[in-house]
Design an enzyme around this catalytic site. Structure first.
Site, mmCIF file in Angstrom:
data_model
loop_
_atom_site.group_PDB
_atom_site.id
_atom_site.type_symbol
_atom_site.label_atom_id
_atom_site.label_comp_id
_atom_site.label_asym_id
_atom_site.label_seq_id
_atom_site.Cartn_x
_atom_site.Cartn_y
_atom_site.Cartn_z
ATOM 1 N N PRO A 201 -4.921 0.161 18.055
ATOM 2 C CA PRO A 201 -4.586 -0.284 16.701
ATOM 3 C C PRO A 201 -4.676 0.798 15.632
ATOM 4 O O PRO A 201 -4.313 0.545 14.483
ATOM 5 C CB PRO A 201 -5.617 -1.386 16.432
ATOM 6 C CG PRO A 201 -6.789 -1.021 17.292
ATOM 7 C CD PRO A 201 -6.197 -0.400 18.525
ATOM 8 N N TYR B 167 -9.629 5.494 6.543
ATOM 9 C CA TYR B 167 -9.859 5.913 7.918
ATOM 10 C C TYR B 167 -10.930 6.998 7.877
ATOM 11 O O TYR B 167 -10.665 8.118 7.419
ATOM 12 C CB TYR B 167 -8.570 6.450 8.542
ATOM 13 C CG TYR B 167 -7.535 5.396 8.864
ATOM 14 C CD1 TYR B 167 -7.360 4.940 10.162
ATOM 15 C CD2 TYR B 167 -6.727 4.859 7.863
ATOM 16 C CE1 TYR B 167 -6.413 3.985 10.477
ATOM 17 C CE2 TYR B 167 -5.774 3.897 8.163
ATOM 18 C CZ TYR B 167 -5.621 3.467 9.463
ATOM 19 O OH TYR B 167 -4.676 2.514 9.761
ATOM 20 N N LYS C 213 0.763 0.062 14.916
ATOM 21 C CA LYS C 213 2.124 0.045 15.438
ATOM 22 C C LYS C 213 2.487 -1.195 16.262
ATOM 23 O O LYS C 213 3.673 -1.446 16.489
ATOM 24 C CB LYS C 213 2.355 1.287 16.314
ATOM 25 C CG LYS C 213 2.448 2.578 15.532
ATOM 26 C CD LYS C 213 3.660 2.591 14.648
ATOM 27 C CE LYS C 213 3.510 3.548 13.504
ATOM 28 N NZ LYS C 213 4.146 3.090 12.276
ATOM 29 N N HIS D 188 0.851 -1.183 0.000
ATOM 30 C CA HIS D 188 0.000 0.000 0.000
ATOM 31 C C HIS D 188 0.887 1.233 0.000
ATOM 32 O O HIS D 188 1.718 1.420 0.895
ATOM 33 C CB HIS D 188 -0.916 0.004 1.227
ATOM 34 C CG HIS D 188 -2.031 -0.990 1.146
ATOM 35 N ND1 HIS D 188 -3.079 -1.011 2.036
ATOM 36 C CD2 HIS D 188 -2.274 -1.990 0.263
ATOM 37 C CE1 HIS D 188 -3.918 -1.982 1.715
ATOM 38 N NE2 HIS D 188 -3.441 -2.597 0.652
ATOM 39 N N TYR E 114 3.462 6.600 9.916
ATOM 40 C CA TYR E 114 2.699 5.404 9.552
ATOM 41 C C TYR E 114 3.593 4.357 8.895
ATOM 42 O O TYR E 114 3.476 3.160 9.177
ATOM 43 C CB TYR E 114 1.565 5.789 8.607
ATOM 44 C CG TYR E 114 0.465 4.762 8.491
ATOM 45 C CD1 TYR E 114 -0.702 4.865 9.244
ATOM 46 C CD2 TYR E 114 0.569 3.696 7.616
ATOM 47 C CE1 TYR E 114 -1.717 3.938 9.136
ATOM 48 C CE2 TYR E 114 -0.431 2.745 7.496
ATOM 49 C CZ TYR E 114 -1.588 2.877 8.259
ATOM 50 O OH TYR E 114 -2.581 1.947 8.152
#
Length: 395
Positions: free
Chosen positions: A296, A205, A300, A77, A388
């Site tokens: 979550p 998200y 991480k 991704h 991220y």
């Protein structure tokens, strides 16, 4: 009957990804270890857990010779979408920081590591019982009973507690020698596994007045998704129609519609942040969930565990192969520096994307302003992208 003695250099409690990765790295450096795990191989292999792997985690799996299956079977991704006010805003990782993440279930990471340790003749023992640890400030000992009922004592130079969030090792450190940090969040995730096509090629998200939702993927035909809920939510009260109606309230709009299908699994995942410091006591070292947990939202947890192991391996390798303890002595500080960065990032993502049940108009408008500040600024997007995909390794 006297316990059978196992003499090794490093004893590792916990046969999940963290413990197995450490054992693998030690073996490559010619350092003996023994791994014990209270769960069976089958139980771990059938515990379905999602997985977003940072580029550093992927590189370690591949470059250390565990497996390149993550590159063949995982999904790379190059970004994520932040969705709010019914509109999607892509965070382009490759453009912003030149890195990617991989969608690759934690179960598969375990299977790759377990297979490599088996092929290499690693001493990994599943389904053990009656575990206890002793002499942590001297030469550590671990007592256990194996799957055949034989009692053993491991005698080692060092003991590593990689035994998860209910860590037995962590609990043995005297209260006077530790400090615990804990934060409990006022919401949880209602998670589902659904038989449906992918709704998106990358994670979404979604922030909404009705609460957060995460649209993730698993395979071409099975998807993993979550929405914000009360920690006391009862999954039995949610049928498929109600579940999909809730997702639609939070995600659909402006031409975007989720692809729906039968719900195969449903669960509630509570949120908490936890850190125990230091991550060393005597000759005991903690790694992974035994020392820290994160919500979550920032993806991480597993990546922090693998980073702990990499940093700890560098210290052990230096101890045995160059005679220097400098890296071993600094293990806790080096690992915790990344842990606290991850705690901050996870807390930030969680608070920015979730809508508190008691949020007033000001709180809601402020939150939307924060999201807009991130997506409208290249620097804001770059901060999110760097965190991220994973920060540089500790020096």
């Amino acid at each position: 009957m006297a316990r059978k003695i196992i003499s090794t250099r490093v004893a590792i409690m916990g046969g999940g990804p963290a413990g197995l990765m450490l054992s693998h790295l030690l073996a490559k450096a010619g350092i003996e270890s023994t791994v014990i795990e209270i769960r069976s191989h089958e139980e771990i292999a059938h515990t379905v857990r999602a997985g977003i792997l940072e580029h550093g985690t992927v590189n370690l799996l591949v470059d250390s010779g565990v497996s390149d299956r993550v590159l063949r079977d995982g999904d790379r991704h190059d970004g994520i979408e932040l969705r709010f006010n019914g509109e999607s805003h892509r965070i382009d990782f490759k453009d912003l920081v030149g890195e990617s993440v991989w969608l690759y279930p934690q179960t598969d990471v375990f299977l790759d590591l377990a297979a490599r340790r088996k092929d290499d003749g690693g001493d990994v023992r599943y389904s053990v019982t009656d575990t206890s640890v002793h002499d942590l400030e001297g030469r550590p000992k671990v007592w256990f009973t194996d799957a055949e009922g034989v009692e053993f004592e491991i005698q080692a130079d060092f003991l590593v507690g990689a035994d998860g969030s209910r860590s037995h090792c962590r609990a043995q450190i005297p209260e006077a020698r530790r400090k615990r940090y804990f934060h409990e969040y006022p919401f949880a995730w209602f998670g589902i596994l659904a038989e449906a096509p992918r709704s998106s090629d990358e994670l979404i998200y979604a922030n909404s007045a009705n609460g957060f939702a995460l649209i993730s993927q698993r395979t071409e035909t099975v998807q993993r998704m979550y929405f914000q809920c009360d920690p006391k939510e009862n999954v039995t009260e949610w049928d498929d129609d109600r579940i999909w109606a809730e997702f639609r309230r939070r995600v659909n709009g402006n031409g975007f519609e989720l692809k729906e299908g039968p719900v195969l699994e449903k669960m509630v995942l509570p949120f908490r942040s936890f850190v125990q410091a230091p991550m060393r006591h005597g000759n005991l070292f903690l790694a992974g969930d035994a020392a820290h947990t994160v919500p979550p939202t920032g993806a991480k947890g597993l990546n922090l565990a693998i980073n702990d192991v990499k940093v700890l391996f560098e210290g052990l390798d230096s101890h045995y192969n160059s005679g220097s303890d400098r890296l071993l002595e600094s293990y806790s500080d080096r690992a915790l520096a990344r842990v606290w960065k991850a705690q901050q990032f996870s807390y930030w993502m969680t608070s920015m994307l979730h809508t508190p049940a008691d949020a007033d108009d000001f709180s809601r408008a402020r939150q939307l302003g924060e999201l807009d500040s991130v997506v409208s600024s290249r620097h804001g997007r770059a901060y999110l992208a760097e965190a991220y995909t994973g920060w540089p390794a500790a020096s």
